[in-house]
Structure formats: structure tokens, C-alpha cells
Design an enzyme around this catalytic site. Sequence first.
Site, short mmCIF file in Angstrom:
data_model
loop_
_atom_site.label_atom_id
_atom_site.label_comp_id
_atom_site.label_asym_id
_atom_site.label_seq_id
_atom_site.Cartn_x
_atom_site.Cartn_y
_atom_site.Cartn_z
N LYS A 183 -28.89 -10.93 33.03
CA LYS A 183 -29.81 -11.70 33.92
C LYS A 183 -28.95 -11.71 35.53
O LYS A 183 -27.94 -12.06 35.56
CB LYS A 183 -30.19 -13.15 33.62
CG LYS A 183 -31.52 -13.54 34.13
CD LYS A 183 -31.51 -13.83 35.67
CE LYS A 183 -31.25 -15.33 36.33
NZ LYS A 183 -31.11 -15.43 37.42
N GLY A 240 -21.05 -20.46 36.53
CA GLY A 240 -21.99 -21.17 37.61
C GLY A 240 -21.76 -22.53 37.49
O GLY A 240 -20.72 -23.01 37.57
N SER A 241 -23.02 -23.29 38.28
CA SER A 241 -22.66 -24.68 38.34
C SER A 241 -22.96 -25.39 36.99
O SER A 241 -23.13 -25.07 36.21
CB SER A 241 -24.02 -24.93 39.38
OG SER A 241 -25.13 -25.22 38.70
N ARG A 242 -22.41 -26.61 37.20
CA ARG A 242 -22.44 -27.69 36.11
C ARG A 242 -23.82 -28.07 35.67
O ARG A 242 -24.14 -28.15 34.64
CB ARG A 242 -21.69 -28.96 36.49
CG ARG A 242 -21.39 -29.89 35.40
CD ARG A 242 -20.54 -31.01 36.00
NE ARG A 242 -20.32 -32.06 35.09
CZ ARG A 242 -19.34 -32.95 35.32
NH1 ARG A 242 -18.47 -32.84 36.38
NH2 ARG A 242 -19.46 -34.03 34.71
N GLY A 244 -26.44 -25.90 36.26
CA GLY A 244 -27.22 -24.82 35.71
C GLY A 244 -26.43 -24.88 34.19
O GLY A 244 -27.30 -24.60 33.29
N GLY A 245 -25.11 -24.79 33.85
CA GLY A 245 -24.59 -24.58 32.64
C GLY A 245 -25.14 -25.88 31.69
O GLY A 245 -25.44 -25.29 30.59
N GLU A 264 -19.00 -21.37 32.02
CA GLU A 264 -17.74 -21.78 32.76
C GLU A 264 -18.35 -22.38 34.17
O GLU A 264 -19.11 -21.74 34.76
CB GLU A 264 -16.90 -20.56 33.21
CG GLU A 264 -15.47 -20.71 33.58
CD GLU A 264 -15.60 -19.90 34.79
OE1 GLU A 264 -15.31 -20.48 35.95
OE2 GLU A 264 -15.26 -18.65 34.63
N CYS A 301 -13.93 -20.95 41.13
CA CYS A 301 -13.96 -22.14 40.23
C CYS A 301 -12.30 -22.58 39.90
O CYS A 301 -12.13 -23.84 39.56
CB CYS A 301 -14.46 -21.79 38.85
SG CYS A 301 -13.81 -20.25 37.99
N GLU A 391 -16.56 -31.77 42.36
CA GLU A 391 -16.23 -30.14 42.95
C GLU A 391 -17.26 -30.04 44.26
O GLU A 391 -18.22 -30.40 44.20
CB GLU A 391 -16.68 -29.17 41.73
CG GLU A 391 -16.23 -27.62 42.50
CD GLU A 391 -16.69 -26.55 41.56
OE1 GLU A 391 -15.92 -25.74 41.27
OE2 GLU A 391 -17.90 -26.74 41.28
N1 NDP Z 1 -17.12 -23.60 39.54
C1 NDP Z 1 -17.92 -22.37 39.59
O1 NDP Z 1 -17.22 -21.17 38.88
C2 NDP Z 1 -18.82 -22.13 40.35
C3 NDP Z 1 -19.89 -23.12 40.95
N2 NDP Z 1 -20.67 -22.61 41.42
C4 NDP Z 1 -21.60 -24.08 42.03
O2 NDP Z 1 -23.09 -23.70 41.80
C5 NDP Z 1 -23.80 -23.92 42.98
C6 NDP Z 1 -25.12 -22.77 42.99
O3 NDP Z 1 -24.33 -21.63 43.15
P1 NDP Z 1 -24.99 -20.53 41.94
O4 NDP Z 1 -24.11 -19.39 41.62
O5 NDP Z 1 -26.27 -20.39 42.28
O6 NDP Z 1 -24.78 -21.26 40.41
P2 NDP Z 1 -26.23 -21.75 39.53
O7 NDP Z 1 -25.52 -22.40 38.44
O8 NDP Z 1 -27.08 -22.75 40.38
O9 NDP Z 1 -26.99 -20.39 39.02
C7 NDP Z 1 -26.27 -19.56 38.30
C8 NDP Z 1 -27.36 -18.76 37.67
O10 NDP Z 1 -27.83 -19.57 36.64
C9 NDP Z 1 -29.09 -19.71 37.03
N3 NDP Z 1 -29.54 -20.96 36.59
C10 NDP Z 1 -29.39 -22.15 37.07
N4 NDP Z 1 -29.89 -23.30 36.80
C11 NDP Z 1 -30.58 -22.93 35.82
C12 NDP Z 1 -31.60 -23.55 34.86
N5 NDP Z 1 -31.72 -24.81 34.77
N6 NDP Z 1 -32.26 -22.71 33.86
C13 NDP Z 1 -31.99 -21.21 33.75
N7 NDP Z 1 -31.25 -20.78 34.68
C14 NDP Z 1 -30.49 -21.32 35.66
C15 NDP Z 1 -29.54 -19.23 38.17
O11 NDP Z 1 -30.73 -18.63 38.67
P3 NDP Z 1 -31.22 -18.63 40.05
O12 NDP Z 1 -30.14 -18.46 40.91
O13 NDP Z 1 -32.24 -17.86 40.22
O14 NDP Z 1 -31.67 -20.24 40.32
C16 NDP Z 1 -28.45 -18.15 38.41
O15 NDP Z 1 -28.96 -17.01 38.08
C17 NDP Z 1 -22.58 -23.68 44.02
O16 NDP Z 1 -22.98 -24.29 45.21
C18 NDP Z 1 -21.33 -24.38 43.40
O17 NDP Z 1 -21.33 -25.69 43.42
C19 NDP Z 1 -21.30 -21.56 41.90
C20 NDP Z 1 -20.60 -20.46 41.16
C21 NDP Z 1 -19.20 -20.73 40.62
O1 AKG Z 2 -9.88 -17.19 40.13
C1 AKG Z 2 -10.18 -16.18 39.55
O2 AKG Z 2 -9.77 -14.94 39.49
C2 AKG Z 2 -11.49 -16.23 38.67
C3 AKG Z 2 -12.22 -17.55 39.25
C4 AKG Z 2 -13.39 -17.79 38.21
O3 AKG Z 2 -13.54 -17.42 37.33
C5 AKG Z 2 -14.84 -18.19 39.35
O4 AKG Z 2 -14.43 -18.55 40.50
O5 AKG Z 2 -15.89 -18.37 38.68
#
Ligand code: NDP
Ligand code: AKG
Length: 523
Positions: A183, A240-242, A244-245, A264, A301, A391
Amino acid sequence: MTLTGRNIIGGRPEGEGTAFRAVAAATGREIEPTFHAATADDVDRACALADQAFDAYRETDPERRAAFLEAIAQAILDIGDSLIVRCMEESGLPRARLEGERGRTVGQLRMFAGVLREGSFLGVRIDPALPDRQPLPRPDLRLRNVAVGPVAVFGASNFPLAFSVAGGDTASALAAGCPVVAKAHPAHPGTSELVGAAVAKAAAQCGMPEGVFSLLFDDGIVVGQRLVSDSRIAAVGFTGSRTGGTALMKLAAERPVPIPVYAEMSSINPVVLLPDALASRGGAIGKAFVGALTLGSGQFCTNPGLVLAVEGAGLDAFLSGAAAALEGVAAQTMLTPGIHRTYCAGVAALEANEAVTLLARGRGGGETQGQAALFATSAAAFLADHRLEAEVFGAASLVVRCRDIGEIRAVLARLEGQLTAALHMEPGDHEAARALLPMLERRVGRILVNGFGTGVEVGHAMVHGGPYPATSDGRTTSVGSLAIQHFLRPVCYQDLPDTLLPRELQQANPLGIPRRIDGRHEA
Ligand SMILES: NC(=O)C1=CN([C@@H]2O[C@H](COP(=O)(O)OP(=O)(O)OC[C@H]3O[C@@H](n4cnc5c(N)ncnc54)[C@H](OP(=O)(O)O)[C@@H]3O)[C@@H](O)[C@H]2O)C=CC1
Ligand SMILES: O=C(O)CCC(=O)C(=O)O
């Protein structure tokens, strides 16, 4: 290659779903072409094809899968500079970073090719029959790992190459023998299509079943939810986000047949500055810390979001070094308007907290740019306010001033699961560090010394994981060769005739792979 804006399903561009456009990270303007979100039918077809491909694909020779992974790596390189240019526009990340990330993506695919050729991922164990054992004979038992089934992979916004369409989750799933339905993250659909087409091209070149890979677009969450709910999907990879995850974990757990989600998610990666290190080089650590904090606008992250140290002249030197360095750091374009908004809200919440002091800010910037920020609070205030543990995704960090090592321990004891923890130390700090290690082992996936966790090395001994909420399953890693374990499960074959056994379990070991016989590694 000209972008079609369509899903790639079984190697072909398909789909007429809802239209959306990519957005240039730096300007917020829409970019051509129009992309089409996958419809329910598109998701259904991609999953059906993946399911049909599964049995043939999982039994391909490891050598053929290795060649497939290498062909994907080459096809990504063959896209050339247009991949970097599109990715820069969509993500706002600079060229050097993206060229490095492409190298990491290609390196990861090649590493898994090596894992396939080496063979120990199959985890073969053989307990030969003991027909004369008393009081009961032992049957012949042979174990190998098999692929779990089609995997849904969610591309990450912050790593458009290394954690996206052909990133670590896809590489490890394909290596394991699992078809992938990816996706695309809506923050970089053009990059995703270019990479997805490279995977499809490699699949065709290598004669892989057509459903081995599909790529679906969406600018909302419906496609991801349909994918995770589809009965043919057997596991999920997510970065991605907590929010979303955990939403995906819940969805997967509520299915009639629950499946694992390897997510993650969030981490603030504590950095502990021990007294001798601070006394001997506090200012220099402060400067190095700012480099790690502001790398890629802090959108990692592994970003160092929390610093713990005992008050004194050494900490003052660290803070002056960090403040001086931070004030010179230019604001940087963030990945998406949403991520920028969330970052600004996180910084504003820290500024508004009466127990928190603003120590320094980076230089200001435009509407899409993140301005770095460094805050401080006391251990007592941190322990009293759970919100300070959240975070803030971007270049912001919080220094917790502690009265003694006991307070550092108390703060660490309160922390949730983390991806990394860093200790800065000199030999005189070793005893203090030794006392902290058991506590850190309980909470983090990687403990490092005199450095910062950003820039994860891809290798065999890497752990990019950690207890919840750093990940959904702290027993594994999403980076490095061990990640293949996400997508494997063991099967035991009892008393099967040699001719019916898979080749890796046959007596003559025709694949020449490492095996454990009666608990010992085969000579
Ligand atoms: N700790 C980390 O490694 C990271 C943290 N983040 C955090 O996430 C926030 C948003 O960033 P983003 O990268 O968009 O991360 P998200 O977790 O919001 O999204 C990641 C993916 O998952 C999908 N998604 C999110 N929620 C759902 C759900 N409930 N059901 C199904 N699919 C879902 C999103 O779709 P769609 O985008 O289409 O909504 C996207 O494709 C950032 O501001 C940051 O706080 C982001 C990246 C990495
Ligand atoms: O620091 C890195 O190389 C990886 C970081 C990572 O996995 C993330 O930001 O999602």
C-alpha cells in the site's frame, strides 16, 4: 518512465478509483499525474492473485528468489535519476539523503539474496528416528520454516525508499516466500509507482507468478483497512504512527482469523549522559547531539527525543554546546503538511507546559519547514506528567535534569518500550553504565554507546525493534536479516518417506544448507 497513476495488479496498471494528486513537500502544490485509489475490486483482485501465487512462489528455489531480489535491486538502479528527482519533490528530502537511501534499499535486497543462498533462515532441525529407544521409540522429526502467506506492506512516509514499496518489509517477505501487496503512502505515490514498476519488471524477467507483487494506491485509510481485513492476507508490515499501527493491530486481532501485524511505531530513544563523559566533553557531545537531532528534520523513529543527565558543570557545557549548534540550524522542509502540523502542535504543547523551559530554537523557516527546538524539565516534573513522554515527530528534544543517578534510573524505569537507548560514557562511568544495562535491556531493542540511534545499519546483528509501543512485537526486528522471521513459521514433518520430504529436509541435504541434527549443527 511515464507515470500512469494506476495501481499495479499482477504486473499490470489498473484502476479507475477516486482521483488524487501527490503534493510537493516544499511548496504544498499538487503535482501531475492524477493517481487513482484502489477500489474494493482492486484490493480483492490483488489479494486473490497473491493467494494464487503463494504456493508456487513459496516453493521456488532459494536461488531463484535470490536472483529475483537482485533483479529488483538492479531495476531500481536502472530507473536512474528520475527516481531521485521525483522523490525529492514529493518528500522534500535532499538528494544526498535519497541517494543514500536508494543504496540502502538496494543493499537490503541484496543482503536478503545472500540470506537465501546461505540457507539457515529455513531453520532446519532433524531428530532422526530412534526405533529401539525404551520405553518408547522416537519418530523421525524434521522441522523447517515455511512462508506464512501473502503479506500486506504499508509504505512509510519518512523513508520513501528503504521502508516503502521495495523496502525492508517487502524484501524480507519476498525472501521468505510470501507474495506482497504493498500500500503506497499517499505522501509519495509517484516514487511508489516507479519502484513498484521496477518490482513488477523484475518479477516478469525472473518468471515469477504474476500475483507475487501488487501495488495499491489510496489517499485515505480504506484501502489499508480492506487489505488487513482480507482473509487471504496472512501478515502485515507497517512503519508509521502509534495511532495507525495500533488501529491496524486491532483490526487484525478482530478478524475471524487473526493475523500478526509487525508495526514499528513511536519511540523517543533516551540518551543518557554519564558524569565523566559530560565532564570531559560535554560541549562536544552537545554539538554531536544536535547533528543527530536535526538530521532529516528529525523525521526518524530513532531521533533522540529525550536526554537524561545529572545537573552540574558538565550538563551546562552540553547545553551551551547544543544551544550554540542548534541556533545555527536552518529550518527544513517536512514530509507532509500533516506531519508539519503535528510537529508544530507537539512543540507548542511543550512550550505551553509550565514545567518545561525552552532552551534553544533552530532558525525559523517557511510554512512547510520544521524549526528545531530543545527543551528542558526536571526529573520530578517528567515523572509527574505522562504527556512529556509523548513522541514529537521532528527535530525537538527534551532534556531532563536529574539530581543524581538515582533520578536517571527512576525516569528510565518509567519509560515505555523504545527502539534505542544511547549511553555516553568514559571508563570512569562504566560501573554506572553496568547498573543501567539490565533496565535498558528490558525496555529497548538496541543499546549503543557514545553515539545516537539514527541511521540504522542494515546487517545480520541489527535489532530495529523493541517492546510496545516502539513496535507491536518486541521479539523481532524490522531491519536486518533477522526480519525474515516475521514472515516464516515452523512446520514439523513426522516419519515422512525421504521422497516426500522437501529437499532441505531430505537425508542427503541436496541444497547443502546448515542443519541441526539431534540438536547439534551438522558437520
Ligand atoms: N515513529 C515513526 O517511525 C514514525 C512516526 N510517524 C508519526 O505518524 C504521523 C503521521 O505520519 P504518517 O507517516 O502518515 O503515519 P500514519 O501512521 O498516519 O500512516 C502510515 C500509513 O498507514 C495508513 N494508516 C494510518 N492509520 C490507518 C488506519 N487506522 N487504518 C488503515 N490505515 C491507516 C496511512 O494511510 P493514509 O496516509 O492514507 O492515511 C499511511 O499509509 C507523524 O506526524 C508522526 O507523528 C510517522 C512516520 C514514522
Ligand atoms: O534511523 C534509521 O535509519 C531508521 C529510522 C526508522 O526506521 C524510521 O524513522 O522509521
